[in-house]
Design a protein around this motif. Structure first.
Motif, PDB file in Angstrom:
ATOM      1  N   UNK A   6      29.500 -15.511  73.137  1.00 56.28           N
ATOM      2  CA  UNK A   6      29.646 -13.915  72.714  1.00 56.28           C
ATOM      3  C   UNK A   6      29.767 -13.593  71.006  1.00 56.28           C
ATOM      4  N   UNK A   7      29.307 -15.399  70.218  1.00 56.54           N
ATOM      5  CA  UNK A   7      29.867 -14.642  68.910  1.00 56.54           C
ATOM      6  C   UNK A   7      28.917 -15.378  68.176  1.00 56.54           C
ATOM      7  N   UNK A   8      27.510 -16.207  68.972  1.00 55.89           N
ATOM      8  CA  UNK A   8      26.332 -17.077  68.269  1.00 55.89           C
ATOM      9  C   UNK A   8      24.982 -16.800  69.287  1.00 55.89           C
ATOM     10  N   UNK A   9      24.287 -15.804  68.688  1.00 52.85           N
ATOM     11  CA  UNK A   9      23.296 -15.407  68.868  1.00 52.85           C
ATOM     12  C   UNK A   9      22.112 -16.389  69.020  1.00 52.85           C
ATOM     13  N   UNK A  10      21.886 -16.504  70.359  1.00 52.01           N
ATOM     14  CA  UNK A  10      21.351 -17.575  70.773  1.00 52.01           C
ATOM     15  C   UNK A  10      19.527 -17.402  70.818  1.00 52.01           C
ATOM     16  N   UNK A  11      18.943 -16.100  71.369  1.00 54.45           N
ATOM     17  CA  UNK A  11      17.638 -15.851  71.881  1.00 54.45           C
ATOM     18  C   UNK A  11      16.872 -15.167  70.273  1.00 54.45           C
ATOM     19  N   UNK A  12      15.850 -14.449  69.954  1.00 58.40           N
ATOM     20  CA  UNK A  12      15.585 -13.660  69.064  1.00 58.40           C
ATOM     21  C   UNK A  12      16.041 -12.245  69.728  1.00 58.40           C
ATOM     22  N   UNK A  13      16.295 -11.139  68.592  1.00 57.53           N
ATOM     23  CA  UNK A  13      15.828  -9.709  68.883  1.00 57.53           C
ATOM     24  C   UNK A  13      14.590  -9.190  68.798  1.00 57.53           C
ATOM     25  N   UNK A  14      14.094  -8.719  69.447  1.00 54.21           N
ATOM     26  CA  UNK A  14      12.608  -7.958  69.650  1.00 54.21           C
ATOM     27  C   UNK A  14      11.720  -8.338  69.512  1.00 54.21           C
ATOM     28  N   UNK A  15      10.872  -7.946  68.176  1.00 53.08           N
ATOM     29  CA  UNK A  15      10.032  -8.873  66.708  1.00 53.08           C
ATOM     30  C   UNK A  15      10.816  -9.768  65.736  1.00 53.08           C
ATOM     31  N   UNK A  16      12.180 -10.165  66.080  1.00 50.92           N
ATOM     32  CA  UNK A  16      12.398 -11.080  65.663  1.00 50.92           C
ATOM     33  C   UNK A  16      11.693 -12.441  65.385  1.00 50.92           C
ATOM     34  N   UNK A  17      11.546 -12.905  64.543  1.00 51.24           N
ATOM     35  CA  UNK A  17      10.581 -14.195  64.645  1.00 51.24           C
ATOM     36  C   UNK A  17      11.784 -15.546  64.868  1.00 51.24           C
TER      37      UNK A  17
END
Length: 554
Positions: free
Chosen positions: A509-520
């Protein structure tokens, strides 16, 4: 760095301090432990080694603690060491030392959590062992789940284990079973003290199908056929139901075989040689009161018949002569009276029962529907069987529910709770993490995110509070497994997995694992994927110790 590795660092620092100060190094223990403080503000781990050693070597505790802290501060991976109270050491790891654990876990795979803590021990583990006179009931199911989990834990910690089912195929219970089958085949009422229920009629019909001539035989001959064929059919059913429950035994040991091989006579000879047998009133007695039993026990009656206790003696001796150094018996709630006599019996053979014998007594379990326990009675034919339990909540939920609680406490299994797809269902809560971590892995592959080369892993990036919390939880797993094995308490694994699931949810919930959209894709995404996959490894390993699956989808 795992707690075990940190404990080695602490002990190594103590050796260095003792050498510098000219202290007696024989006072140092062979190993030490570190623990997680209840308050995270006190550090990642705590050690009481300075307090334990100070008095032995005549040093002020805080002074010795200060020397240890200084030495530890030079060790790789340790961020800081603080002295608290009379000499506690509060230790903080740097992010890289903590984070590298994720790579270690993924690399170890199914082996993570295993150890050689019990290497060299040869243990016979007997459980379930219900009379082959009916289906495995819910009480036997509890021992099946707990016993199998204990066997898995013992093997995971290096012990040599032989799992065993003792088939009580001799004695009056089998005679009553055979008489009940014969009566059912003839359409007669169930004999007094006999067995009823639909399964009796089904087995009787199967015996008649196998031996159509059985109903033309004299009563004694017919009963002998029903005894042999009925026990064989019942055992087949028991093996099948336990196998479908994920429980297999190394040995199915026949009580009748003890009689046929003359092992009761052999045991009696051994006991006589030890000097604890006496003949009185035409019977043969074992003086178990010599070793604290409340009364002496008959081995052979005045009419020449062997007692059940004589078979118990022969069976124990057989285990010991097969090379097992410890015999673990898992008995039902009505067997408390067996403990004293069994311990005395082992002593009569010349053994130390504290070393060679272990008896675990389980408590009752009820299946609850709509808040009301379903009552069981094998003879009345209202058995709540293993199959009933599995049909109600499934194999995974049944095994988890039965192993989740200390076996010496009674439990109710609420059908509604254990079939609910919500967080308050413990097995769902844990298996959901198994599925979510697998889902993250699939989604990562779809966006081109992989963990990358192990050498390129940057553990120092895992410095978020929730990442640290999850890493500390993952690090505890080997110690949990070792303790659960040593204490024969698989519920510790279940409760640990639930705590780990909570730590993972907070991380997710606090640490984004996957990149969002076109994020590198960055090294931080990769590092978090390592941590995600490490969590799945530990969840899967822990569930496997309980005989429960780790699904990839739910």
């Amino acid at each position: 760095m795992t707690p075990a590795e940190l404990a080695e660092v602490v002990l190594s620092a103590a050796h260095a301090v003792f050498a510098d100060r000219g202290l007696d190094r024989s006072a140092l223990p062979e190993r030490t432990v570190v623990e997680r403080p209840r308050n995270p503000e006190h550090g990642d781990y705590a050690s009481t080694l300075a307090l334990q050693l100070a008095k032995k070597v005549g040093q002020p505790p805080r002074e010795l603690a200060a020397a240890l802290a200084e030495q530890l501060g030079r060790a790789a991976g340790i961020k800081s060491v603080e002295i608290a109270g009379p000499g506690f050491l509060n230790i903080r790891l740097d992010a890289a030392a903590a984070g590298v654990l994720a790579r270690s876990i993924v690399t170890a795979g199914p082996g993570y959590g295993h150890s050689d803590r019990l290497a060299g021990e040869k243990i016979n583990l007997e459980f379930v062992s219900a009379n082959p006179t009916g289906p495995v009931h819910i009480g036997g199911a509890r021992w099946a789940a707990v016993g199998d989990a204990i066997g898995r834990l013992l093997r995971a910690t290096g012990a040599q284990v032989g799992t065993e089912y003792y088939v009580n195929d001799a004695g009056t219970q089998i005679d009553r079973f055979a008489a009940s089958l014969l009566a059912a085949a003839r359409g007669e009422p169930t004999p007094e003290d006999g067995y009823g229920g639909a399964y009796i009629a089904e087995i009787a019909a199967d015996v008649v199908a196998r031996r159509p001539d059985v109903l033309t035989l004299a009563d004694s001959d017919a009963q002998a056929v029903f005894r042999a064929e009925g026990v064989a059919l019942m055992l087949d059913e028991i093996r099948t139901s336990l196998g479908q429950f994920g429980v297999e035994f190394d040995t199915w040991f026949s009580e009748q075989g003890l009689h046929d091989r003359g092992e009761l006579e052999h045991a009696l000879t051994r006991l006589r040689a030890q000097g604890h047998v006496q003949d009185a009133d035409g019977a043969v007695w074992l003086r178990t009161t010599d070793f604290g039993d409340d009364k002496d026990r008959v081995l052979r009656k005045s009419n020449g018949e062997w007692t059940y206790f004589a078979a118990d003696c022969a069976y124990y001796l057989d285990k010991r002569e097969r090379g097992f150094e410890r015999a673990v018996y898992m008995l039902g709630a009505d067997h408390h009276g067996y403990v004293g006599r069994m311990r005395a019996m082992a002593a009569c053979f010349g053994d130390d029962p504290a070393v060679t014998l272990e008896i675990l007594i389980g408590q009752l379990v009820n299946l609850v529907r709509d808040g009301v326990p379903v009552r069981m009675s094998k003879r009345a034919g209202t058995v709540v069987s293993l199959e009933d339990l599995v049909d109600a909540i499934g194999v995974d939920a049944a095994r988890y529910a039965l192993a989740r609680y200390s076996f010496d406490s009674p439990i109710d299994i609420d059908v509604e709770l254990w079939t609910r797809a919500t967080r308050d269902n413990p097995v769902y809560y844990v298996q959901y993490v198994a599925a979510r971590t697998a889902s993250v892995g699939r989604n990562a592959a779809e966006v081109g995110l992989t963990r990358g080369d192990a050498e390129a892993f940057r553990p120092e990036l895992l410095d978020h509070e929730k990442e640290n919390e999850l890493l500390k939880a993952l690090a505890e797993f080997p110690a949990v497994v070792a303790t659960a094995a040593e204490l024969r308490e698989p519920h510790r694994v279940a409760r640990y997995l639930e705590d780990l699931a909570g730590a993972y949810h907070r991380f997710y919930d606090n640490c984004r694992i996957l990149p969002r959209g076109d994020e590198e894709v960055t090294d931080l995404h990769r590092a978090r994927l390592w941590l995600n996959d490490a969590t799945r490894t530990v969840i899967a390993n822990g569930l496997d110790l309980l005989g429960v699956s780790a699904p990839e989808r739910m």
